[in-house]
Design a protein around this motif. Structure first.
Motif, PDB file in Angstrom:
ATOM      1  N   PRO A   1     -30.174 -38.439  38.048  1.00 22.76           N
ATOM      2  CA  PRO A   1     -30.409 -39.724  37.248  1.00 22.76           C
ATOM      3  C   PRO A   1     -30.248 -39.341  35.681  1.00 22.76           C
ATOM      4  O   PRO A   1     -31.212 -39.788  35.137  1.00 22.76           O
ATOM      5  N   ILE A   2     -29.306 -38.537  35.438  1.00 24.75           N
ATOM      6  CA  ILE A   2     -29.003 -38.369  33.842  1.00 24.75           C
ATOM      7  C   ILE A   2     -27.437 -38.614  33.523  1.00 24.75           C
ATOM      8  O   ILE A   2     -26.758 -38.241  33.977  1.00 24.75           O
ATOM      9  N   LYS A   3     -27.613 -39.903  33.064  1.00 26.26           N
ATOM     10  CA  LYS A   3     -26.369 -40.631  32.704  1.00 26.26           C
ATOM     11  C   LYS A   3     -25.283 -39.737  32.018  1.00 26.26           C
ATOM     12  O   LYS A   3     -24.039 -39.570  32.238  1.00 26.26           O
ATOM     13  N   PHE A   4     -25.734 -39.111  30.900  1.00 31.98           N
ATOM     14  CA  PHE A   4     -24.897 -38.110  30.233  1.00 31.98           C
ATOM     15  C   PHE A   4     -24.311 -37.033  30.860  1.00 31.98           C
ATOM     16  O   PHE A   4     -23.274 -36.780  30.971  1.00 31.98           O
ATOM     17  N   PHE A   5     -25.238 -36.304  31.750  1.00 31.64           N
ATOM     18  CA  PHE A   5     -24.681 -35.262  32.634  1.00 31.64           C
ATOM     19  C   PHE A   5     -23.399 -35.885  33.394  1.00 31.64           C
ATOM     20  O   PHE A   5     -22.596 -35.219  33.723  1.00 31.64           O
TER      21      PHE A   5
END
Length: 255
Positions: A169-173
């Protein structure tokens, strides 16, 4: 007993207001629309004095019933785009304002809206992203021979971004990985002679990842005077754009 009953009703109204606000905010509604909806619902149920403070990551709501105000805070950790839910909550709010439904029915309707998912299956979303990528590539003055590479790259990039966001749940990644896959697939098509304009294929394929709704809401919130919410949404959109650009830049530097 009468005071306890009034307090119980007040808590019930606050729960309806907060649930309506949470559903709207999580589904992509503007900050000022969320605050206006919560205030209208509270007023319709007899709470003349209510105050709400909404930011993308939380909602603070205070209701006054002639005595000390009651304040509640809810945290918003996940946000998506489901404008159908926003429309349904707006419909419930209007029915409450018109006196068509009471508190108990409002609770039931909002619970049904909250539980249902109005998004299309991931397969249909991937097909839509694929077609959008090809059409954007043509719109940016690409050539028809690059239509197929844009279809494939756009679909794969969207799928990778979507599934990675569920796993990590890491949008950037997730967005970085999606744009990286788009760059790699586009390069492979051009290198194999199945594509011509690498830049046009990449530009068209990353368009489904561009945070259009987030940018629109940021501008609308800023215009409405919600500076903190507008700036935070603008920063989130800028971070998304940076992630997309970084993924493409890595591929272009390596080829």
């Amino acid at each position: 007993m009468e005071l306890d009953k009034q307090r119980s009703e007040l808590y019930g109204v606050m729960e309806v207001c907060l649930r309506a606000g949470r559903i709207m905010l999580q589904s992509g509604a503007e900050t000022y629309r969320v605050e206006d909806t919560m205030t209208r619902i509270a007023s319709s149920f007899g709470i003349a004095q209510s105050h709400s403070y909404v930011v993308p990551t939380g909602i603070i709501f205070t209701a006054e019933d002639g005595g000390p105000g009651i304040t509640k805070l809810i945290r918003i950790s996940q946000r998506s785009t489901d404008l159908q839910k926003v429309t349904l909550v707006n419909s419930v709010s209007r029915r409450i304002s018109d006196g068509e439904i009471g508190l108990d029915e409002a609770v039931k309707l909002l619970a049904e809206i909250d539980e249902k998912s109005h998004t299309f299956p991931i397969s249909i979303q991937a097909v839509a992203a694929s077609l959008a990528s090809g059409c954007f590539m043509i719109m940016f003055k690409g050539v028809w021979i690059d239509f197929l590479p844009a279809l494939v790259a756009g679909a794969l990039g969207f799928l990778v971004s979507t599934y990675l966001q569920e796993i990590i749940p890491i949008k950037f990644f997730a967005e970085f990985s999606g744009s990286l896959i788009i760059g790699i697939v586009s390069f492979l098509f051009v290198n194999a002679g199945l594509g011509v304009q690498l830049d046009k294929i990449i530009i068209g394929s990353v368009m489904p990842l561009v945070p259009g709704l987030l940018l629109t809401n940021a501008v609308r919130d800023l215009i409405a005077g919600h500076l903190i919410a507008g700036l935070s949404k603008g920063a989130e959109a800028a971070l998304t754009a940076f992630a997309i650009g970084s993924g493409v830049a890595v591929v272009l530097m390596l080829v």
